[in-house]
Design a protein around this motif. Structure first.
Motif, short mmCIF file in Angstrom:
data_model
loop_
_atom_site.label_atom_id
_atom_site.label_comp_id
_atom_site.label_asym_id
_atom_site.label_seq_id
_atom_site.Cartn_x
_atom_site.Cartn_y
_atom_site.Cartn_z
N TYR A 1 0.84 -1.20 0.00
CA TYR A 1 0.00 0.00 0.00
C TYR A 1 0.88 1.25 0.00
CZ TYR A 1 -3.32 3.56 1.48
OH TYR A 1 -4.08 4.71 1.56
N GLN A 2 1.91 1.26 0.80
CA GLN A 2 2.81 2.42 0.84
C GLN A 2 3.45 2.65 -0.52
OE1 GLN A 2 2.91 4.48 3.42
NE2 GLN A 2 1.43 3.13 4.42
N ARG A 3 3.84 1.58 -1.18
CA ARG A 3 4.44 1.69 -2.51
C ARG A 3 3.42 2.20 -3.52
NH1 ARG A 3 8.02 3.32 -5.61
NH2 ARG A 3 8.54 2.04 -7.40
N TRP A 4 2.17 1.68 -3.46
CA TRP A 4 1.09 2.15 -4.34
C TRP A 4 0.90 3.65 -4.20
CZ3 TRP A 4 -2.53 3.15 -7.68
CH2 TRP A 4 -3.70 3.79 -7.31
N ARG A 5 0.84 4.12 -2.97
CA ARG A 5 0.64 5.55 -2.74
C ARG A 5 1.83 6.37 -3.24
NH1 ARG A 5 -4.51 7.27 -0.90
NH2 ARG A 5 -3.40 9.23 -0.76
N ALA A 6 3.03 5.84 -3.10
CA ALA A 6 4.22 6.55 -3.58
C ALA A 6 4.21 6.64 -5.11
CB ALA A 6 5.49 5.84 -3.10
N LEU A 7 3.74 5.60 -5.77
CA LEU A 7 3.68 5.61 -7.23
C LEU A 7 2.58 6.53 -7.75
CD1 LEU A 7 4.07 1.78 -7.91
CD2 LEU A 7 5.64 3.57 -8.72
N ALA A 8 1.38 6.39 -7.23
CA ALA A 8 0.21 7.08 -7.79
C ALA A 8 -0.08 8.42 -7.13
CB ALA A 8 -1.02 6.19 -7.67
N GLY A 9 0.23 8.54 -5.86
CA GLY A 9 -0.14 9.73 -5.08
C GLY A 9 0.29 11.07 -5.67
N PRO A 10 1.49 11.17 -6.25
CA PRO A 10 1.91 12.46 -6.81
C PRO A 10 1.03 12.96 -7.95
CG PRO A 10 3.81 11.05 -6.48
CD PRO A 10 2.59 10.21 -6.25
N HIS A 11 0.18 12.09 -8.49
CA HIS A 11 -0.67 12.47 -9.61
C HIS A 11 -2.10 12.80 -9.18
CE1 HIS A 11 2.73 11.15 -11.89
NE2 HIS A 11 2.66 9.97 -11.31
#
Length: 98
Positions: A72-82
């Motif tokens: 989940y942390q990795r998902w948020r790091a990948l997608a969150g900036p967008h």
């Protein structure tokens, strides 16, 4: 079976990067305990609006296990900036008999 529906508004001009980020994150979801399927759909009327659909065995697989995971942390790091705003998430279940 529970379907997580996340409506995600993406920053203008970030659509391609967001789609690539979600593609990279698919294995994170599918590797999570209880995750059965992942799909990303884009609105034709609102091109910056997406719906992420994730099928979980139970709501707890999403809320208690996945949200506490490194995936989940990795998902948020990948997608969150967008993200233009925090995703709106709800959980649905079918009421029709098979």
């Amino acid at each position: 079976m529970i379907t997580e529906v996340a409506q995600i508004e993406v920053l203008p001009g970030h659509e391609d990067q967001f789609e690539q980020a979600v593609s990279q994150a698919v294995p994170l979801f599918l590797g999570a305990e209880g995750c059965e399927e992942v799909d990303l759909q884009r609105s034709t009327e609102q091109p910056g609006r997406y719906r992420l659909l994730v099928r979980w065995e139970t709501i707890e697989h999403h809320t208690d296990l996945f949200r506490q995971s490194q995936g989940y942390q990795r998902w948020r790091a990948l997608a969150g900036p967008h993200f233009a705003a925090p995703p709106q998430v709800e959980h649905l279940y079918s009421v029709l008999a098979p």
